[in-house]
Design a protein around this motif. Structure first.
Motif, short mmCIF file in Angstrom:
data_model
loop_
_atom_site.label_atom_id
_atom_site.label_comp_id
_atom_site.label_asym_id
_atom_site.label_seq_id
_atom_site.Cartn_x
_atom_site.Cartn_y
_atom_site.Cartn_z
N PHE A 193 20.30 144.42 -64.49
CA PHE A 193 19.41 144.14 -65.60
C PHE A 193 18.87 145.45 -66.13
CE2 PHE A 193 14.99 143.46 -67.09
CZ PHE A 193 15.28 142.72 -68.23
N ASP A 194 19.15 145.68 -67.41
CA ASP A 194 18.62 146.85 -68.11
C ASP A 194 19.00 148.16 -67.40
OD1 ASP A 194 17.27 147.94 -70.29
OD2 ASP A 194 15.35 148.00 -69.24
N ASN A 195 20.09 148.12 -66.67
CA ASN A 195 20.59 149.29 -65.95
C ASN A 195 19.55 149.87 -64.98
OD1 ASN A 195 23.21 150.36 -65.95
ND2 ASN A 195 22.46 152.33 -66.71
N ARG A 196 18.56 149.02 -64.61
CA ARG A 196 17.50 149.48 -63.71
C ARG A 196 17.48 148.71 -62.39
NH1 ARG A 196 12.81 147.86 -65.52
NH2 ARG A 196 13.62 146.46 -67.12
N LEU A 197 17.99 147.47 -62.43
CA LEU A 197 18.00 146.61 -61.25
C LEU A 197 19.42 146.14 -61.00
CD1 LEU A 197 14.96 144.31 -62.17
CD2 LEU A 197 14.91 146.37 -60.74
N ALA A 198 19.83 146.14 -59.73
CA ALA A 198 21.16 145.65 -59.35
C ALA A 198 21.00 144.66 -58.20
CB ALA A 198 22.06 146.81 -58.94
N ILE A 199 21.75 143.57 -58.25
CA ILE A 199 21.59 142.51 -57.25
C ILE A 199 22.93 142.01 -56.75
CG2 ILE A 199 21.55 140.68 -59.00
CD1 ILE A 199 19.58 139.13 -57.25
N VAL A 200 22.97 141.64 -55.47
CA VAL A 200 23.98 140.75 -54.91
C VAL A 200 23.22 139.60 -54.26
CG1 VAL A 200 25.96 142.27 -54.60
CG2 VAL A 200 24.15 142.29 -52.90
N TYR A 201 23.72 138.40 -54.47
CA TYR A 201 22.93 137.21 -54.15
C TYR A 201 23.84 136.08 -53.70
CZ TYR A 201 21.04 132.72 -56.05
OH TYR A 201 20.69 131.42 -56.27
N VAL A 243 21.38 136.74 -71.10
CA VAL A 243 22.75 136.85 -71.59
C VAL A 243 23.68 135.87 -70.89
CG1 VAL A 243 22.46 139.28 -72.17
CG2 VAL A 243 23.37 138.68 -69.92
N SER A 244 23.22 135.24 -69.81
CA SER A 244 24.04 134.29 -69.06
C SER A 244 23.25 133.01 -68.83
CB SER A 244 24.47 134.88 -67.71
OG SER A 244 23.41 134.82 -66.78
N HIS A 245 23.91 132.02 -68.21
CA HIS A 245 23.23 130.79 -67.80
C HIS A 245 23.13 130.71 -66.28
CE1 HIS A 245 23.15 129.15 -71.85
NE2 HIS A 245 24.41 129.53 -71.99
N SER A 246 23.31 131.83 -65.61
CA SER A 246 23.34 131.85 -64.15
C SER A 246 21.94 131.98 -63.57
CB SER A 246 24.21 133.01 -63.65
OG SER A 246 23.55 134.24 -63.87
N ASP A 247 21.77 131.46 -62.35
CA ASP A 247 20.50 131.63 -61.66
C ASP A 247 20.34 133.05 -61.15
OD1 ASP A 247 22.58 131.08 -59.90
OD2 ASP A 247 21.30 130.13 -58.42
N THR A 248 21.44 133.80 -61.04
CA THR A 248 21.35 135.19 -60.60
C THR A 248 20.51 136.00 -61.57
OG1 THR A 248 23.60 134.97 -59.74
CG2 THR A 248 22.69 137.20 -59.88
N GLU A 249 20.77 135.83 -62.85
CA GLU A 249 20.00 136.56 -63.85
C GLU A 249 18.54 136.13 -63.85
OE1 GLU A 249 20.13 137.84 -68.59
OE2 GLU A 249 21.33 136.13 -67.89
N VAL A 250 18.28 134.86 -63.56
CA VAL A 250 16.90 134.38 -63.47
C VAL A 250 16.17 135.11 -62.35
CG1 VAL A 250 15.44 132.39 -62.93
CG2 VAL A 250 17.38 132.13 -64.48
N ILE A 251 16.83 135.31 -61.20
CA ILE A 251 16.19 136.04 -60.09
C ILE A 251 15.86 137.46 -60.51
CG2 ILE A 251 16.57 136.99 -57.78
CD1 ILE A 251 18.23 134.56 -57.12
N LEU A 252 16.80 138.13 -61.16
CA LEU A 252 16.57 139.51 -61.58
C LEU A 252 15.39 139.62 -62.55
CD1 LEU A 252 20.05 141.20 -62.18
CD2 LEU A 252 18.26 141.92 -60.61
N GLN A 253 15.37 138.74 -63.56
CA GLN A 253 14.30 138.83 -64.55
C GLN A 253 12.97 138.35 -63.96
OE1 GLN A 253 14.56 138.98 -68.48
NE2 GLN A 253 16.72 138.43 -68.78
N ALA A 254 13.02 137.40 -63.04
CA ALA A 254 11.78 136.96 -62.38
C ALA A 254 11.18 138.10 -61.56
CB ALA A 254 12.07 135.75 -61.49
N TYR A 255 12.02 138.85 -60.87
CA TYR A 255 11.54 140.01 -60.11
C TYR A 255 10.98 141.06 -61.06
CZ TYR A 255 11.74 144.51 -57.74
OH TYR A 255 11.43 145.76 -57.26
N ASP A 256 11.66 141.30 -62.17
CA ASP A 256 11.19 142.29 -63.14
C ASP A 256 9.85 141.87 -63.74
OD1 ASP A 256 11.80 144.77 -64.60
OD2 ASP A 256 11.88 143.49 -66.37
N GLU A 257 9.63 140.57 -63.86
CA GLU A 257 8.39 140.06 -64.45
C GLU A 257 7.25 139.97 -63.45
OE1 GLU A 257 5.89 138.57 -67.43
OE2 GLU A 257 7.97 139.24 -67.69
N TRP A 258 7.53 139.46 -62.25
CA TRP A 258 6.46 139.16 -61.30
C TRP A 258 6.50 140.00 -60.02
CZ3 TRP A 258 8.88 134.21 -62.97
CH2 TRP A 258 8.20 133.62 -64.03
N GLY A 259 7.50 140.85 -59.86
CA GLY A 259 7.61 141.59 -58.62
C GLY A 259 7.96 140.68 -57.46
#
Length: 678
Positions: A112-120, A142-158
């Motif tokens: 996400f935004d070239n700042r966060l990388a995840i394997v899940y 950009v996707s409908h996956s729950d993976t992206e939701v985890i990344l953006q949730a972490y970026d939003e709420w830590g």
């Protein structure tokens, strides 16, 4: 559901090892393969593998999803860093079983935004609701996956994002902004997350076998965990594993800290609990309120777990738990106007005492589902037992795991990629016979003598519980702990150090593990339930379920472990769970209009059992004798030959049948398969 790999290192590491580490769990994710590396300068590079779909490598898709691979990862890709980028300090690997958003948009590793990388690995079932919440806060996906939701949730709420997830998950996020690593496991440990340190590097994995391909790996038995399994049949009750210096994240735990904190001489990292079981929560309301709420929570849990872009089926043993899942699932599908025929998968036995097909067929007829059946055979048991052990990563306690293996093999054969199962209900609802005594103990301690007499009589009539044993337990409950311990040791014949086990070979004194875990000291259904949910029984079953299902590239989902349902059930009084000798009372009444009458009124319990006792005593005593002899000879002096006499006693009927013999056979085979030193 998928398989993950991650390595954080002080130095560059070999890409052939990292490929092998990810490749060895291809069964967890045959649909896609991906890798990402991070250099010391913060450069992220993306790589494909041999199973990466062509669609993930097209230029047009790469423009839409920047985390798609640029090139194929080769044996030399990580050995030397590109000029000016510095050494490789992190590598993430992923094997994907495509369930939600099966397009290239769901490819991992994801950034996400070239700042966060995840394997899940896993599923966040409420990802749609979380996506809506995040979009309302101005975020775009950009996707409908729950993976992206985890990344953006972490970026939003830590790290506070964890409490928002309803699902099963294990993930590793590398935060390039501050050189931090964030790794976490779900509340009840449905999905596994292991780690292993070599000093210069720390590796995360979905299965322990992934570490065996790393340079310098040595398989060595964790002797205390071996003792726990052999004597008590217990494992998964600690962050330690059967392998020395291989650890797992405990259920509901996480790590958040600097990458360098992972790289040191201490093989254990400093994890913290993010989920604390709300043990003090008490339900306010009537029994009818509790039963109605149970039904609604279970129904919503199943609804969420039906979210998939692939076919969903269900395990069906004929017991109350799996029957409840199938019936509620059927109820929901009819409400949604679904026309696809629901499929169930069951293990049966030719021996009547171990066969539940009559109950299975009641549910099949009641719901109109398409039932599929398999009969696990003794001739196949030893033929594939090594394969099961390799997938399990550790010895297992009985051949019921073999039956479960067959069920998931059957689902795979019929191209069902997601299965719902009933794990977790017994531990919440007092579904085992082991709950009877704590239930009576709570009545004794509260001086409810009339209720005690009624329940004792009902347990005797319905379940055949011995009245003498009930009387002994009731008296024992009133005695001080030192007196109870003395009676247990001297009158009940319990041996912490059995004659067949050479404790001196282990190098420590025997101990009472069930007492330490609160199993034998529980004074109420709530006490024992908490112990089984958080420290013993449940985690063993979840381990077996994960490995058996993923061995066949099938995702298993467990609706009874929706945390909202678990917390509701745990808040209920004990007599909402066992009442007039009837177990799972709130489930029975809550689903009375959903379950067939024969299932609603059923009191017996088997699950996916095998006729192991008949196999040992009648069908193949020679085979068990032969294998036990080998187990003794190859145990490096740990198992005494006297165990062979116990087998003879079981075969002849002079001793009660137990799963001890199988535990020893499984333990011996595990030592051989993984070349583990004692």
């Amino acid at each position: 559901m998928c398989g993950i790999s991650a390595i954080f290192s002080k130095n560059n590491f070999r890409s052939d090892e990292f490929i092998a580490m990810t490749d060895v769990i291809r069964h967890r994710g045959p649909d896609d393969e991906g890798y990402a590396t991070v250099s010391a300068t913060g450069k992220i590079s993306f790589f494909a593998g041999k199973d990466t779909p062509a669609a993930c490598r097209s230029a047009s898709q790469k423009k839409k999803y920047p985390y798609l691979p640029d090139a194929r990862l080769t044996a030399n890709s990580l050995s030397t860093a590109k000029k000016g980028e510095g050494q490789i300090i992190a590598a993430l690997g992923h094997r994907r079983l495509s369930i939600v958003d099966t397009s290239p948009a769901g490819h991992q590793p994801m950034t996400f935004d070239n700042r966060l990388a995840i394997v899940y690995n896993g599923e966040v079932y409420n990802h749609i609701e979380l996506r809506n919440e995040l979009e309302a806060r101005g975020r775009r996906f950009v996707s409908h996956s729950d993976t992206e939701v985890i990344l953006q949730a972490y970026d939003e709420w830590g790290i506070a994002c964890l409490s928002k997830f309803n699902g099963m998950f294990a993930f590793v996020i590398y935060d390039l902004r501050n050189d931090h690593v964030f790794a976490a496991r779900d509340r009840f440990g449905v999905k596994p997350l292991y780690y292993y340190s070599s000093g210069d590097a720390l590796a995360f994995a979905s299965e322990i076998k992934q570490f065996t391909v790393l340079e310098g790996w040595q398989s060595k038995l964790n002797r205390r965990r071996g003792y726990d399994f052999l004597v008590y049949g217990i494992h998964e009750h600690t962050d330690e594993t059967f392998f020395e210096n291989v650890f797992q994240f405990s259920p509901g735990s996480f790590f958040y800290g600097k990458r360098e904190a992972l790289l040191g001489n201490n093989p254990r990292i400093d994890t913290s609990k993010w989920y604390i079981f709300p043990a003090e929560k008490k339900f306010r309301g009537s029994f009818n309120d509790a039963a109605a709420q149970f039904h609604e929570l279970l129904k919503d849990s199943v609804r969420l777990r039906l979210r998939a872009d692939v076919p969903v089926g269900s395990c069906l043993s004929g017991g109350m738990d799996s029957s409840a899942i199938v019936c509620v699932m059927n109820e929901l599908l009819k409400e949604q106007g679904a026309h696809a025929l629901q499929k169930t998968f069951s293990a049966c036995a030719k021996e009547k005492a171990f066969d539940e097909r009559e109950f299975i067929e009641v549910v099949v007829k009641h719901t109109g589902v398409k039932g599929h059946y398999i009969y696990p055979q003794l001739k196949d048991l030893f033929r594939i037992s090594d394969k099961i052990l390799w997938h399990q990563d550790q010895p297992y306690g009985s051949t019921s795991i073999f039956a479960q293996w067959n069920v998931f093999a059957l689902a795979h054969k019929h191209r069902v990629k997601v299965m719902l199962d009933g794990q977790g209900a017994d531990e919440q609802l007092g579904g085992y016979a082991s709950y009877f005594m704590p239930w009576l103990a709570s009545l004794v301690r509260s001086f409810r003598w009339l209720k005690l007499a009624q329940e004792a009589k009902a347990l005797h009539q319905i379940h055949g519980v011995n009245m003498g044993r009930l009387s002994w337990f009731a008296a024992n409950t009133l005695l001080p702990m030192p007196v109870r311990s003395y009676l247990k040791k001297h009158l009940r014949g319990v041996k912490l150090a059995p004659d067949w086990l050479h404790m001196e070979r282990l190098g420590f004194d025997a101990y009472d593990l069930p007492r330490q875990l609160g199993i034998t000291t529980s004074r109420s259904i709530r006490d024992l339930s908490l112990s089984q949910l958080t420290g013993s029984n449940l985690q063993m079953l979840l381990h077996y379920e994960d490995r058996d299902s993923m061995a066949h590239s099938v995702e298993s989902r467990v609706p009874f472990l929706d945390y909202r349902l678990v917390e509701h059930v745990y808040s209920l009084p004990d007599d909402y769970k066992i009442y007039n000798g009837r177990t799972k009372f709130v489930l029975r009444e809550g689903l009375k209009n959903v379950l067939p009458e024969k299932i609603y009124s059923r009191n017996s319990k088997l699950g996916f059992a095998t006729p192991e006792e008949i196999w040992v005593r009648q069908d193949a005593p020679y085979e068990f004798r032969k294998r036990l002899k080998v187990a003794v000879e190859t145990s490096d002096g740990l198992i005494d030959p006297s165990i062979q006499e116990l087998l003879e006693q079981q075969i002849s009927g002079r001793a009660s049948f137990s799963f001890l013999i199988w535990r020893i056979l499984s333990f011996s085979d595990w030592l051989r398969i993984f070349s583990a030193q004692i």
